[in-house]
Motif scaffolding. Structure first.
Motif, PDB file in Angstrom:
ATOM      1  N   HIS A  74       0.869  -1.175   0.000  1.00 58.62           N
ATOM      2  CA  HIS A  74       0.000   0.000   0.000  1.00 58.62           C
ATOM      3  C   HIS A  74       0.905   1.224   0.000  1.00 58.62           C
ATOM      4  CE1 HIS A  74      -3.646  -2.341   0.732  1.00 58.62           C
ATOM      5  NE2 HIS A  74      -2.811  -3.154   1.360  1.00 58.62           N
ATOM      6  N   PHE A 130       1.231   8.361  -2.813  1.00 57.79           N
ATOM      7  CA  PHE A 130       1.831   9.066  -3.949  1.00 57.79           C
ATOM      8  C   PHE A 130       3.293   9.408  -3.660  1.00 57.79           C
ATOM      9  CE2 PHE A 130       3.084  12.857  -6.158  1.00 57.79           C
ATOM     10  CZ  PHE A 130       2.697  12.611  -7.461  1.00 57.79           C
ATOM     11  N   MET A 155       5.479   6.305  -4.054  1.00 56.60           N
ATOM     12  CA  MET A 155       5.705   5.932  -5.453  1.00 56.60           C
ATOM     13  C   MET A 155       6.692   6.879  -6.122  1.00 56.60           C
ATOM     14  SD  MET A 155       2.056   4.652  -6.932  1.00 56.60           S
ATOM     15  CE  MET A 155       0.821   5.293  -5.833  1.00 56.60           C
ATOM     16  N   ASP A 177       2.148   2.979 -19.805  1.00 56.01           N
ATOM     17  CA  ASP A 177       1.663   2.618 -18.461  1.00 56.01           C
ATOM     18  C   ASP A 177       2.316   1.350 -17.927  1.00 56.01           C
ATOM     19  OD1 ASP A 177       0.009   4.784 -18.898  1.00 56.01           O
ATOM     20  OD2 ASP A 177      -1.863   3.683 -18.636  1.00 56.01           O
ATOM     21  N   ARG A 202       4.501   0.770 -14.521  1.00 60.19           N
ATOM     22  CA  ARG A 202       4.174  -0.261 -13.511  1.00 60.19           C
ATOM     23  C   ARG A 202       5.365  -1.186 -13.257  1.00 60.19           C
ATOM     24  NH1 ARG A 202      -0.501  -0.691 -16.774  1.00 60.19           N
ATOM     25  NH2 ARG A 202      -2.239   0.404 -15.819  1.00 60.19           N
ATOM     26  N   ASN A 216       7.361  -1.811  -9.799  1.00 54.96           N
ATOM     27  CA  ASN A 216       7.525  -3.150  -9.220  1.00 54.96           C
ATOM     28  C   ASN A 216       8.989  -3.454  -8.952  1.00 54.96           C
ATOM     29  OD1 ASN A 216       4.776  -3.621  -9.293  1.00 54.96           O
ATOM     30  ND2 ASN A 216       4.856  -4.727 -11.214  1.00 54.96           N
ATOM     31  N   ILE A 234       2.549   8.892 -12.635  1.00 52.89           N
ATOM     32  CA  ILE A 234       1.951   8.196 -11.486  1.00 52.89           C
ATOM     33  C   ILE A 234       0.457   8.489 -11.414  1.00 52.89           C
ATOM     34  CG2 ILE A 234       1.841   8.150  -8.954  1.00 52.89           C
ATOM     35  CD1 ILE A 234       4.935   8.644  -9.031  1.00 52.89           C
ATOM     36  N   THR A 235       0.092   9.752 -11.588  1.00 55.23           N
ATOM     37  CA  THR A 235      -1.322  10.131 -11.533  1.00 55.23           C
ATOM     38  C   THR A 235      -2.097   9.448 -12.650  1.00 55.23           C
ATOM     39  OG1 THR A 235      -0.802  12.228 -10.479  1.00 55.23           O
ATOM     40  CG2 THR A 235      -2.932  12.076 -11.608  1.00 55.23           C
ATOM     41  N   VAL A 286      -1.297   6.603 -14.338  1.00 53.65           N
ATOM     42  CA  VAL A 286      -1.306   5.141 -14.220  1.00 53.65           C
ATOM     43  C   VAL A 286      -2.071   4.651 -12.987  1.00 53.65           C
ATOM     44  CG1 VAL A 286       0.176   3.108 -13.923  1.00 53.65           C
ATOM     45  CG2 VAL A 286       0.853   4.915 -15.523  1.00 53.65           C
ATOM     46  N   TYR A 287      -1.914   5.332 -11.856  1.00 48.47           N
ATOM     47  CA  TYR A 287      -2.479   4.843 -10.598  1.00 48.47           C
ATOM     48  C   TYR A 287      -3.662   5.664 -10.075  1.00 48.47           C
ATOM     49  CZ  TYR A 287       1.509   1.749 -10.460  1.00 48.47           C
ATOM     50  OH  TYR A 287       2.434   0.788 -10.759  1.00 48.47           O
TER      51      TYR A 287
END
Length: 120
Positions: free
Chosen positions: A39, A42, A45, A63, A67, A71, A112-113, A115-116
């Motif tokens: 978890h 922002f 990440m 995207d 990711r 990861n 980030i905004t 994609v997530y």
């Protein structure tokens, strides 16, 4: 000496010879997928992606590449370290740093905004 049981007649093992990212590699040990849930905020990440050095501007529109980079950064980074770096990442995002680093942080933030679906 510890006792051991040798098993025989087992069905095929569920794993495969792959690298840590699941890509086939016959020279690797047999590996199994282990799902991990993290978890992340922002700032977490952003800190992970800034710290990983795994992306370039040309990859930010993809995207899946974003990711995959996150990861990898999670696997390669100590949890305490990226939590400590989150405040520094936000400072960059808000313009406190050299121009190139601020520009990079803002580009990562936009990715980030997208994609997530999270923002600072």
């Amino acid at each position: 000496m510890m006792p051991a049981t040798l098993l025989s007649g087992l069905p095929a093992l569920p794993g495969r010879r792959v690298n840590v990212f699941g890509e086939p590699d016959e020279e690797e040990f047999v590996r199994v997928a282990v799902p991990v849930v993290a978890h992340l905020s922002f700032p977490d990440m952003l800190a992970l992606l800034i710290g990983s050095g795994g992306l370039v501007y040309g990859e930010l529109d993809d995207d899946q590449t974003v990711r995959d980079a996150l990861n990898f950064a999670i696997l390669a980074t100590d949890v305490v370290m990226f939590e400590d770096q989150a405040a520094d990442a936000l400072a960059l995002l808000h313009g406190r740093g050299d121009a190139a680093s601020v520009k990079w942080a803002r580009a990562l933030a936009a990715a980030i905004t997208r994609v997530y679906g999270v923002a600072a």
